[in-house]
Design a protein around this motif. Structure first.
Motif, PDB file in Angstrom:
ATOM      1  N   HIS A 125     -11.647  21.257   2.119  1.00 31.17           N
ATOM      2  CA  HIS A 125     -11.579  20.806   0.615  1.00 31.17           C
ATOM      3  C   HIS A 125     -13.142  20.903   0.121  1.00 31.17           C
ATOM      4  O   HIS A 125     -13.309  20.877  -0.988  1.00 31.17           O
ATOM      5  CB  HIS A 125     -10.937  19.433   0.441  1.00 31.17           C
ATOM      6  N   MET A 126     -13.765  20.687   1.016  1.00 31.14           N
ATOM      7  CA  MET A 126     -15.375  20.626   0.606  1.00 31.14           C
ATOM      8  C   MET A 126     -16.174  21.428   1.639  1.00 31.14           C
ATOM      9  O   MET A 126     -15.679  21.667   2.766  1.00 31.14           O
ATOM     10  CB  MET A 126     -15.857  19.060   0.793  1.00 31.14           C
ATOM     11  N   ILE A 127     -17.462  22.197   0.978  1.00 32.09           N
ATOM     12  CA  ILE A 127     -18.152  22.772   1.848  1.00 32.09           C
ATOM     13  C   ILE A 127     -19.429  22.494   1.525  1.00 32.09           C
ATOM     14  O   ILE A 127     -19.904  22.285   0.315  1.00 32.09           O
ATOM     15  CB  ILE A 127     -18.111  24.301   1.645  1.00 32.09           C
ATOM     16  N   GLY A 128     -20.352  21.751   2.426  1.00 33.43           N
ATOM     17  CA  GLY A 128     -21.701  20.998   2.482  1.00 33.43           C
ATOM     18  C   GLY A 128     -22.548  22.184   3.178  1.00 33.43           C
ATOM     19  O   GLY A 128     -22.570  22.623   4.425  1.00 33.43           O
ATOM     20  N   THR A 129     -23.245  22.851   2.397  1.00 32.89           N
ATOM     21  CA  THR A 129     -24.303  23.926   2.677  1.00 32.89           C
ATOM     22  C   THR A 129     -25.637  23.755   2.240  1.00 32.89           C
ATOM     23  O   THR A 129     -25.527  23.633   1.079  1.00 32.89           O
ATOM     24  CB  THR A 129     -23.662  25.287   2.791  1.00 32.89           C
ATOM     25  N   GLY A 130     -26.617  23.799   2.880  1.00 33.19           N
ATOM     26  CA  GLY A 130     -28.055  23.953   2.228  1.00 33.19           C
ATOM     27  C   GLY A 130     -28.773  24.391   3.385  1.00 33.19           C
ATOM     28  O   GLY A 130     -28.452  24.766   4.410  1.00 33.19           O
ATOM     29  N   PRO A 131     -30.201  24.771   2.870  1.00 33.18           N
ATOM     30  CA  PRO A 131     -31.022  25.495   3.653  1.00 33.18           C
ATOM     31  C   PRO A 131     -31.536  24.556   5.093  1.00 33.18           C
ATOM     32  O   PRO A 131     -31.549  23.506   5.036  1.00 33.18           O
ATOM     33  CB  PRO A 131     -32.114  25.700   2.595  1.00 33.18           C
ATOM     34  N   PHE A 132     -31.547  25.317   6.066  1.00 31.31           N
ATOM     35  CA  PHE A 132     -32.554  24.823   7.365  1.00 31.31           C
ATOM     36  C   PHE A 132     -33.885  24.612   6.881  1.00 31.31           C
ATOM     37  O   PHE A 132     -34.591  25.190   6.378  1.00 31.31           O
ATOM     38  CB  PHE A 132     -32.213  25.490   8.538  1.00 31.31           C
ATOM     39  N   LEU A 133     -34.192  23.283   7.056  1.00 36.86           N
ATOM     40  CA  LEU A 133     -35.557  22.795   6.867  1.00 36.86           C
ATOM     41  C   LEU A 133     -36.023  22.215   8.276  1.00 36.86           C
ATOM     42  O   LEU A 133     -35.682  21.331   8.844  1.00 36.86           O
ATOM     43  CB  LEU A 133     -35.660  21.884   5.853  1.00 36.86           C
ATOM     44  N   PRO A 134     -37.364  22.726   8.613  1.00 33.07           N
ATOM     45  CA  PRO A 134     -37.759  21.989   9.869  1.00 33.07           C
ATOM     46  C   PRO A 134     -38.324  20.731   9.748  1.00 33.07           C
ATOM     47  O   PRO A 134     -38.596  20.168   8.586  1.00 33.07           O
ATOM     48  CB  PRO A 134     -39.000  23.188  10.332  1.00 33.07           C
ATOM     49  N   HIS A 135     -38.318  20.165  10.896  1.00 33.64           N
ATOM     50  CA  HIS A 135     -38.613  18.666  11.070  1.00 33.64           C
ATOM     51  C   HIS A 135     -39.948  18.830  12.182  1.00 33.64           C
ATOM     52  O   HIS A 135     -39.536  19.390  13.244  1.00 33.64           O
ATOM     53  CB  HIS A 135     -37.781  17.746  11.427  1.00 33.64           C
ATOM     54  N   SER A 136     -41.046  18.354  11.925  1.00 38.58           N
ATOM     55  CA  SER A 136     -42.013  18.349  12.654  1.00 38.58           C
ATOM     56  C   SER A 136     -42.147  17.719  14.053  1.00 38.58           C
ATOM     57  O   SER A 136     -42.708  18.079  14.876  1.00 38.58           O
ATOM     58  CB  SER A 136     -43.415  17.812  11.895  1.00 38.58           C
ATOM     59  N   ASP A 137     -40.973  16.930  14.285  1.00 44.84           N
ATOM     60  CA  ASP A 137     -40.852  16.119  15.562  1.00 44.84           C
ATOM     61  C   ASP A 137     -39.503  16.712  16.291  1.00 44.84           C
ATOM     62  O   ASP A 137     -39.061  16.011  17.070  1.00 44.84           O
ATOM     63  CB  ASP A 137     -40.720  14.731  15.306  1.00 44.84           C
ATOM     64  N   THR A 138     -39.359  18.040  15.926  1.00 43.90           N
ATOM     65  CA  THR A 138     -38.213  18.780  16.841  1.00 43.90           C
ATOM     66  C   THR A 138     -38.701  19.900  17.456  1.00 43.90           C
ATOM     67  O   THR A 138     -39.670  20.388  17.004  1.00 43.90           O
ATOM     68  CB  THR A 138     -37.073  18.944  15.893  1.00 43.90           C
ATOM     69  N   PRO A 139     -37.857  20.404  18.218  1.00 45.51           N
ATOM     70  CA  PRO A 139     -38.265  21.831  19.032  1.00 45.51           C
ATOM     71  C   PRO A 139     -38.427  22.955  18.019  1.00 45.51           C
ATOM     72  O   PRO A 139     -38.903  23.714  18.127  1.00 45.51           O
ATOM     73  CB  PRO A 139     -36.979  21.918  19.986  1.00 45.51           C
ATOM     74  N   PHE A 140     -37.644  22.855  16.837  1.00 46.35           N
ATOM     75  CA  PHE A 140     -37.733  23.767  15.866  1.00 46.35           C
ATOM     76  C   PHE A 140     -38.897  23.546  14.689  1.00 46.35           C
ATOM     77  O   PHE A 140     -38.637  24.193  13.622  1.00 46.35           O
ATOM     78  CB  PHE A 140     -36.229  23.863  15.159  1.00 46.35           C
ATOM     79  N   ARG A 141     -39.962  22.700  15.147  1.00 50.65           N
ATOM     80  CA  ARG A 141     -41.031  22.432  14.194  1.00 50.65           C
ATOM     81  C   ARG A 141     -41.457  23.643  13.444  1.00 50.65           C
ATOM     82  O   ARG A 141     -41.938  23.791  12.277  1.00 50.65           O
ATOM     83  CB  ARG A 141     -41.988  21.468  14.754  1.00 50.65           C
ATOM     84  N   ASP A 142     -41.727  24.864  14.311  1.00 52.03           N
ATOM     85  CA  ASP A 142     -42.376  26.141  13.845  1.00 52.03           C
ATOM     86  C   ASP A 142     -41.351  27.171  13.335  1.00 52.03           C
ATOM     87  O   ASP A 142     -41.866  28.198  12.853  1.00 52.03           O
ATOM     88  CB  ASP A 142     -43.359  26.361  14.901  1.00 52.03           C
ATOM     89  N   MET A 143     -40.026  26.854  13.357  1.00 53.17           N
ATOM     90  CA  MET A 143     -39.324  27.680  12.872  1.00 53.17           C
ATOM     91  C   MET A 143     -39.177  27.965  11.282  1.00 53.17           C
ATOM     92  O   MET A 143     -39.491  26.804  10.527  1.00 53.17           O
ATOM     93  CB  MET A 143     -37.693  27.535  13.220  1.00 53.17           C
ATOM     94  N   PRO A 144     -39.296  29.145  10.932  1.00 50.84           N
ATOM     95  CA  PRO A 144     -39.303  29.186   9.305  1.00 50.84           C
ATOM     96  C   PRO A 144     -38.112  28.551   8.727  1.00 50.84           C
ATOM     97  O   PRO A 144     -37.080  28.492   9.223  1.00 50.84           O
ATOM     98  CB  PRO A 144     -39.340  30.743   9.214  1.00 50.84           C
TER      99      PRO A 144
END
Ligand code: SAM
Ligand code: FES
Length: 349
Positions: free
Chosen positions: A230-249
Motif C-alpha cells: 500500500h506504501m513504498i518508502g524509498t530514499g537515497p542511501f546516505l553514509p553514517h560516519s560511525d558505520t562500516p559503510f562510512r566511506d561508501m558513496p
C-alpha cells in the motif's frame, strides 16, 4: 532520451508492468530527459488520484535502541558513539497530542528493534492509548521484524499500518548489507504476514545502497509489482560516519527521483512518501519528490531533545526544529510548488 526508453515509460504507464531486462535498460540508460519525461507522467498520475493534496504523517521516533547491526544504519547496536534514548508512554502520547493540534491524523511510531523493552504487548497498549485519545487518527508502526503473533496482537489493538522496507529483493545483496544474524527470508515473511493480517503495508528500499546494481533495482521493482504494497518508502542511501559503510558513496539524488516516478507509474494509487533522506541529500529534495510523483510527507514529531540521537545517516534534516516548525515548513514547501497539505488520515484507497 532514446526512443526505446520513451516507449518503455509509455508502456509502464499503460500496462503498469515491465520485464526485468526492461527495468535494467531504464536504470542503465536513463538521462535527465528520460527522468523528466517519467516525472511529468508520474506527477499527472498522482494528480489524477490525489489531486494537489499531500498527506502528512507525524513520525515519533520513540527509541533508538536496536538489537540489530545493519551495516548502513547509524543506530546499529555496535555503534557505541550513539547516545541511546527511550520515550515513555506519556512522552509518546504527548507527541501525538501536539501533532493532533497541528493537523496530523496519522502517527507513525518508529524505533530501532527494541523489542525487549517494547514487546508487542506494550506496543499494543500504546496503540490503544493513542486510539482512545484520538479515535479519528490512524496509527502506523515501524518497529522492524517481529513474529506473526506479535503483529496480530498490535493489529487487534487497533494499529492500521506497518512500514517495513524490504531493503532489497535480492538475497545476495541483503547479505552484503546485513550481518549473518539477520535473515532475508524472515524479513520477506514478515511482509507477507503484515499484509495477511490486514495492515496497510509499506515496503521499500534504499537507492544507491552499497553494491546495488541496476539488476538489483530491477528485482526490487518486480518484487513491488507482485507484492503490491500500500506504501513504498524509498530514499537515497546516505553514509553514517560511525558505520562500516562510512566511506561508501551516497545514493544518487536523480536516480531516487526516477525510481519514485517509476513506482508511481507502476502502482498509480500507492502511498509514496518524499522521504527525509531525499530532503537531506538536496534542500528541495522533498518538493522535487512530489513533482516526481510522491504524495506523502512525514514530518518529525519527536521531542526536539532526542531528534539528533535518531541519526540514521549523517546530516539528517529537521533535528533542530520543533514539531510546529516542521509542520509549517512542510506546508510552506508544498504551497510553493502548488500543493496543499490535507488534514486527513490519508488511507490507501
Ligand atoms: N527498525 C525498523 C526497521 O528495521 O524497519 C525501523 C527503523 S529503520 C532505522 C528505518 C529505515 O531507515 C530502514 O528501513 C532503512 O531503509 C533506513 N535507513 C537506515 N540507515 C540508512 C542510511 N544510512 N541511509 C538511508 N536510509 C537508511
Ligand atoms: Fe536496527 Fe538495522 S540497525 S534494524
Amino acid at each position: 532520451m532514446t526512443d526505446k526508453l520513451k516507449a518503455l515509460i509509455d508502456r509502464l504507464e499503460a500496462e503498469h508492468t515491465l520485464k526485468k531486462e526492461e527495468w535494467v535498460a531504464l536504470f542503465d540508460g536513463y538521462d535527465d530527459e528520460t527522468r523528466e519525461y517519467a516525472a511529468k507522467k508520474a506527477r499527472e498520475t498522482a494528480q489524477s488520484v490525489f489531486g494537489n493534496k499531500i498527506y502528512i504523517r507525524g513520525i515519533v521516533e520513540f527509541s533508538n535502541v536496536c538489537k540489530n547491526d545493519c551495516l548502513y544504519c547509524g543506530i546499529r547496536c555496535s555503534n557505541s558513539n550513539a547516545v541511546r534514548y527511550r520515550l515513555t508512554e506519556e512522552e509518546i502520547l504527548s507527541c501525538c497530542d501536539e501533532g493532533y493540534k497541528y493537523g496530523f491524523r496519522t502517527f507513525v511510531l518508529q524505533s530501532g528493534e527494541d523489542h525487549k523493552e517494547y514487546p508487542a504487548s506494550r506496543m499494543a497498549e500504546i496503540v490503544r492509548m493513542i486510539k482512545k485519545a484520538h479515535p479519528d487518527c490512524a496509527v502506523t508502526l515501524s518497529l522492524g521484524e517481529m513474529e506473526y503473533e506479535d503483529y496480530k496482537l498490535m493489529k487487534e489493538a487497533g494499529a492500521d499500518r506497518y512500514l517495513l522496507r524490504h531493503e532489497t529483493a535480492s538475497k545476495e545483496l541483503y547479505e552484503k548489507l546485513h550481518p549473518q544474524s539477520m535473515s532475508f527470508e524472515h524479513r520477506m515473511q514478515c511482509l507477507k504476514w503484515l499484509k495477511e493480517l490486514g495492515y496497510q503495508t509499506g515496503a521499500g528500499m534504499m537507492i544507491g545502497a552499497p553494491y546495488q546494481t541496476s539488476e538489483h533495482l530491477a528485482e526490487d521493482m518486480l518484487f513491488l509489482r507482485s507484492f503490491e504494497p500500500h506504501m513504498i518508502g524509498t530514499g537515497p542511501f546516505l553514509p553514517h560516519s560511525d558505520t562500516p559503510f562510512r566511506d561508501m558513496p551516497k545514493g544518487s539524488y536523480e536516480l531516487t527521483l526516477f525510481v519514485l516516478s517509476l513506482c508511481r507509474l507502476m502502482l498509480p494509487d500507492v502511498l509514496l512518501p518524499a522521504t527525509t533522506a531525499l530532503g537531506t541529500i538536496r534542500p528541495n529534495g522533498r518538493e522535487q519528490g512530489v513533482l516526481s510523483g510522491a504524495n506523502v510527507i512525514m514530518p518529525n514529531l519527536s521531542p526536539t531533545a532526542v531528534r539528533k540521537k535518531y541519526m540514521l545517516y549523517d546530516g539528517k534534516i529537521c533535528t533542530e526544529d520543533s514539531s510546529d516548525e516542521c509542520r509549517s515548513c512542510v506546508q510552506a514547501r508544498m504551497k510553493s510548488i502548488g500543493y496543499e497539505v490535507e488534514i486527513t488520515r490519508g488511507d490507501h484507497r
